[in-house]
Design an enzyme around this catalytic site. Structure first.
Site, short mmCIF file in Angstrom:
data_model
loop_
_atom_site.label_atom_id
_atom_site.label_comp_id
_atom_site.label_asym_id
_atom_site.label_seq_id
_atom_site.Cartn_x
_atom_site.Cartn_y
_atom_site.Cartn_z
CG ASP A 484 1.16 -1.93 -0.48
OD1 ASP A 484 0.89 -0.74 -0.31
OD2 ASP A 484 2.13 -2.34 -1.14
C1 GLC Z 1 2.62 -5.77 -1.67
C2 GLC Z 1 2.00 -6.93 -0.97
C3 GLC Z 1 1.03 -7.64 -1.83
C4 GLC Z 1 0.07 -6.67 -2.46
C5 GLC Z 1 0.82 -5.59 -3.20
C6 GLC Z 1 -0.06 -4.57 -3.79
O1 GLC Z 1 3.55 -6.25 -2.58
O2 GLC Z 1 2.97 -7.83 -0.50
O3 GLC Z 1 0.38 -8.64 -1.11
O4 GLC Z 1 -0.82 -7.30 -3.31
O5 GLC Z 1 1.71 -4.96 -2.32
O6 GLC Z 1 0.66 -3.54 -4.40
C1 GLC Z 2 5.66 -5.20 -0.36
C2 GLC Z 2 5.65 -3.79 -0.87
C3 GLC Z 2 5.81 -2.81 0.27
C4 GLC Z 2 4.81 -3.09 1.34
C5 GLC Z 2 4.83 -4.53 1.78
C6 GLC Z 2 3.74 -4.86 2.76
O1 GLC Z 2 6.91 -5.55 0.11
O2 GLC Z 2 6.66 -3.58 -1.81
O3 GLC Z 2 5.67 -1.50 -0.19
O4 GLC Z 2 5.09 -2.24 2.41
O5 GLC Z 2 4.70 -5.37 0.66
O6 GLC Z 2 2.47 -4.81 2.19
#
Ligand code: GLC
Ligand code: GLC
Length: 812
Positions: A484
């Site tokens: 993300d």
């Molecule tokens: C995931 C990531 C996080 C980011 C988020 C955004 O949870 O781990 O770092 O800010 O996505 O949706």
């Molecule tokens: C968090 C989010 C997931 C994403 C990951 C890496 O676990 O829930 O959707 O792929 O962060 O950013």
């Protein structure tokens, strides 16, 4: 250092001190009513949606930590204590918390009074039961006072924390005998209410928090309990309604008394809301409470819950000489898979329950670890998820569990999303053989007028990637792929802008090698679904596209010693030896290798060796190295985190299994297991003081080598790690993998893992699988017999009418 121990026979983790490094929680509830409950009785309850239908109030990031929950206070003379230690924090003579599968038990002993609390949510009811049992272990008569306490949330948990000008005037309750009703907003647009009740006559109650706690007190020293010793029978008018029961308990030496408390959620038909003017119709509450009046009622409901779980956990179980593997596979990993399926990423001690709904990618991946448990629920989920897809194959990144509609705040543009739908659907069909799901008519963006078959949805998922390629014929990344935080089209310069929604959702240049790996893996799975439905032309077309992608990865996605991660918006490599920081990433190397890219060319092996050399650390495999030390406008959120945390060189437990699976693909069982062990809770239990999160479940992130405290975990419970590690250990390392043609048994284990047995229920039959490894190999099936007959290959053929398969596999 440990703060408890595993009790495998009872499938419990036993916490022996309340002072764990962080609150260690459990989840109660299987369908609609859920509670979070910590080892000191903190937590909260909600019905279906943690944001919109929150029953009890919690204070996230409170000081001290974890101070709101469902509490029992015991007043024994001047001594006031809680069986779970918080909130009075009176030092107990004995404390124990047992987190089990769908229930938690607490034992507190103080001045010869023993209190045992059992909390669970019955299988088919919308309530939580807490039974407290009090025993007088002294040789004298004891007169003690028992107080219950919950603080109501005014339903919408988001508004509840913000809108005080309104909320301080809306609270309403009713009290009838021992039943305390919470009916805020029932007078207007709600037709639901909550009740907190006990199966005994009470000696007082309070429903006004201020009356119970007293001004300038908090719940560690309620005035009513600590000073007055008597409830005030207050009726809340606005402010903060609570539910407190008082019971005066006399106990002869050796005597035990128990009380059943029920916290329930009830609904009425709109036309049947009132009993009389202003008085709620309590019929549904009375019916529910009538079911849990006696100890026997509670025992029965509890036994039913335990049987339910026993049944679920008997679908896949292993017996090996490794206790830690047995316990994770047979109990905790599968349990966590159920919780992630239910919660997605909504409510934990790190997700406040008011944020995101269900993730398109997250929920599809959760299915991988859940589908064997309750395939019917997985089927429903797949249809719900696919219904939020757009006609061009792209998808809303998230949807709301109550409305099941796509969330337009975050929108779409995460270009890995479409392929995860193939992953989830393929897992379901391989598990069940139910091809009928592919013919279901499924809407796009919830619009039934444009519905097509689910199979057509998968085609559009696949073609979305075919139609969105960049300059190197690799998939365009959009807002981000699985990571993300790799936001290559975002270019955000102002604090507060969301990296996930700022900037254009598409860019014509930035490409993802990770999505290319997914395309090869899930393209083939889609082609197999086409084989199964007899669409050979489509299968051929798909395999052609997959072959092109494979070549594109080897041409421009290979960096000499490992796979490139991506190309940025300027067409520059990310995750390459040419970069100063972020030279090598885990995702493309794990996923391309597990998809089989470069295996026959010897490149996958090289990539995985590079991963070991550059990304390994004591606590797991880091996401990238070297960490980004400054913010890169062209990379986005990934470089916003301090080195060693989260997506910037943290150990993201979710993708460690990808590397481990990739190792099994090339046959290196020793290394696959070494990776498995590094993040495995049963192994990290020994370093709980460093790791800090619950030793029975995975957390999302462990701080990497660059961090201030390497090995420190955060964000436990709701993570795709659960599904992926279960997939890894059950299907790749232990090697029982569902294919369309039947169960494939092809383990890849450490050479000294020894013989093992697996029981697997699959498509209506039971498979008793015995694996022998006389030559201590890491991989390779030398021979297999099924019900005494020898079989070629390693897939157990499905025979009509056969209910039991005895499978003997010899590795060599
Ligand atoms: C995931 C990531 C996080 C980011 C988020 C955004 O949870 O781990 O770092 O800010 O996505 O949706
Ligand atoms: C968090 C989010 C997931 C994403 C990951 C890496 O676990 O829930 O959707 O792929 O962060 O950013």
């Amino acid at each position: 250092m440990k703060y408890g121990f595993f009790d495998d026979d009872n499938a419990e983790y036993v916490i022996t001190t309340p002072k764990t490094p962080l609150p260690w929680i459990n989840y109660l509830g299987t369908n609609d009513f859920f509670s979070l409950i910590s080892n000191t009785c903190g937590g909260y309850s909600f019905y279906k949606d943690a944001k919109l239908l929150r029953l009890t109030r919690y204070r996230y990031n409170g000081v001290p930590a974890d101070v709101n929950g469902k509490y029992f206070y015991i007043k024994d003379g001047d001594c006031v204590w809680n069986p779970g230690w918080q909130p009075t924090k009176t030092e107990l003579d004995l404390y124990e918390c047992r987190h089990g599968i769908g229930y938690s038990k607490f034992k507190g002993v103080m001045k010869n009074i023993e209190a045992n609390v059992l909390s669970f949510v019955p299988i088919d009811d919308t309530c939580e039961i807490s039974r407290i049992t009090l025993t007088n272990n002294s040789s004298e008569n004891k007169s003690i006072k028992l107080f219950s306490y919950v603080e109501w949330c005014l339903w919408n948990a988001d508004d509840d924390m913000k809108n005080f000008q309104r909320n301080f005037s809306t609270g309403e309750v009713e009290v009838v005998g021992s039943d305390i009703y919470h009916k805020t907003e029932y007078r207007e647009r709600r037709n639901h209410f909550a009740v907190y009740s006990v199966n005994a006559k009470i000696d007082g109650f309070d429903t006004s928090r201020d009356a119970f706690l007293g001004a300038y007190h908090d719940n560690h020293d309620p005035e009513v309990v600590c000073e007055k010793g008597q409830c005030t029978d207050s009726i809340a008018h606005g402010w903060s309604p609570v539910a407190v029961h008082q019971i005066n308990v006399d106990l002869a030496p050796g005597e035990t008394k128990s009380y059943v408390f029920v916290l329930g959620y009830c609904e009425n038909p709109v036309e049947d809301k009132w009993e009389s003017k202003g008085v709620i119709n309590k019929k549904p509450a009375k019916e529910m409470l009538a079911k849990y009046r006696t100890d026997a009622d509670v025992d029965k409901a509890f036994a039913k819950l335990c049987d339910y779980w026993k049944g679920l956990l008997s679908i896949y179980s292993v017996k090996s000489k490794n206790d830690k593997v047995n316990r994770m596979v047979n109990i905790w990993n599968q349990y966590q898979c159920m919780v992630t399926f239910n919660m997605s990423r909504s409510a934990s001690y790190y997700e406040s329950g008011i944020g995101r709904g269900m993730g398109f990618r997250d929920s599809n991946q959760d299915l991988l670890g859940f589908v064997h448990l309750i395939p019917e629920r997985a089927r429903e989920r797949i249809i719900d998820i696919a219904s939020t897809q757009f006609e061009d194959g792209s998808a809303y990144h998230q949807y709301q569990p109550l409305t099941k509609k796509g969330n337009s705040d975050i929108g779409s543009g995460f270009n890995d999303d479409p392929l995860w739908l193939i992953a989830g659907t393929s897992a379901y069909v391989r598990e069940t053989g139910d091809l009928s799901i592919l013919k279901e008519m499924v809407p796009y963006d919830n619009d039934m007028s444009v519905a097509t078959t689910l199979m057509e949805h998968l085609k559009r998922s696949f073609d979305y990637i075919v139609n969105h390629k960049g300059p190197h014929d690799l998939p365009l990344i959009g807002r981000a792929d699985w990571n993300d935080c790799l936001n290559l089209n975002c270019f955000s310069e102002h604090p507060g802008e969301s990296f996930q929604t700022f900037g254009p959702s598409e860019g014509p240049v930035a490409e993802s090698v990770f999505i290319a790996g997914m395309f090869v893996k899930y393209g083939e799975e889609y082609a197999q679904l086409c084989d199964e439905t007899g669409d050979t032309a489509e299968a051929e077309r798909v395999r052609g596209e997959v072959a092109k992608m494979y070549d594109a990865v080897l041409k421009d996605g290979w960096d000499g010693d490992w796979f490139v991660r991506a190309y940025d918006a300027y067409g520059k490599k990310i995750g390459s030896k040419e970069c100063e920081e972020g030279k090598i990433f885990i995702e493309s190397n794990g996923f391309c290798s597990l998809a089989g890219i470069g295996v026959k060319e010897g490149l996958a092996e090289k990539a995985l060796d590079s991963v070991k050399e550059h990304l390994d650390c004591k606590y797991g495999v880091m996401i990238l190295q070297p960490a980004y030390t400054v913010y890169h406008l062209e990379l986005g959120e990934i470089s916003s985190y301090p080195p060693g945390y989260k997506e910037n060189a943290g150990i993201f437990c979710h993708n460690n299994p990808w590397v481990s699976i990739a190792e099994t693909v090339i046959g290196r069982g020793d290394r696959a297991f070494e990776i498995y062990k590094k993040t495995c809770p049963a192994y990290t239990e020994e370093i709980s003081e460093i790791h800090k999160t619950e030793p029975y479940v995975y957390c999302q992130m462990v701080a990497g080598a660059d961090a201030y405290l390497p090995g420190e975990g955060k964000n436990s419970w709701l993570t795709g790690t659960a599904a992926w590690t279960f997939t890894n250990i059950s299907q790749y390392i232990l090697g029982v993998y569902p294919t369309h043609k039947g169960l494939q048994i092809d383990p890849c284990v450490p050479h000294d893992f020894g013989d093992f047995e697996i029981t697997r229920k699959f498509r209506g039959a039971t498979y008793n699988i015995s694996v022998k490894n006389p030559s201590n190999v890491e991989k390779g099936v030398k021979s297999m017999t099924v019900n005494g007959k020898s079989v070629d290959g390693c897939i157990v053929p499905i025979e009509d009418g056969v209910k039991e398969y005895n499978v003997e596999v010899t590795l060599g």
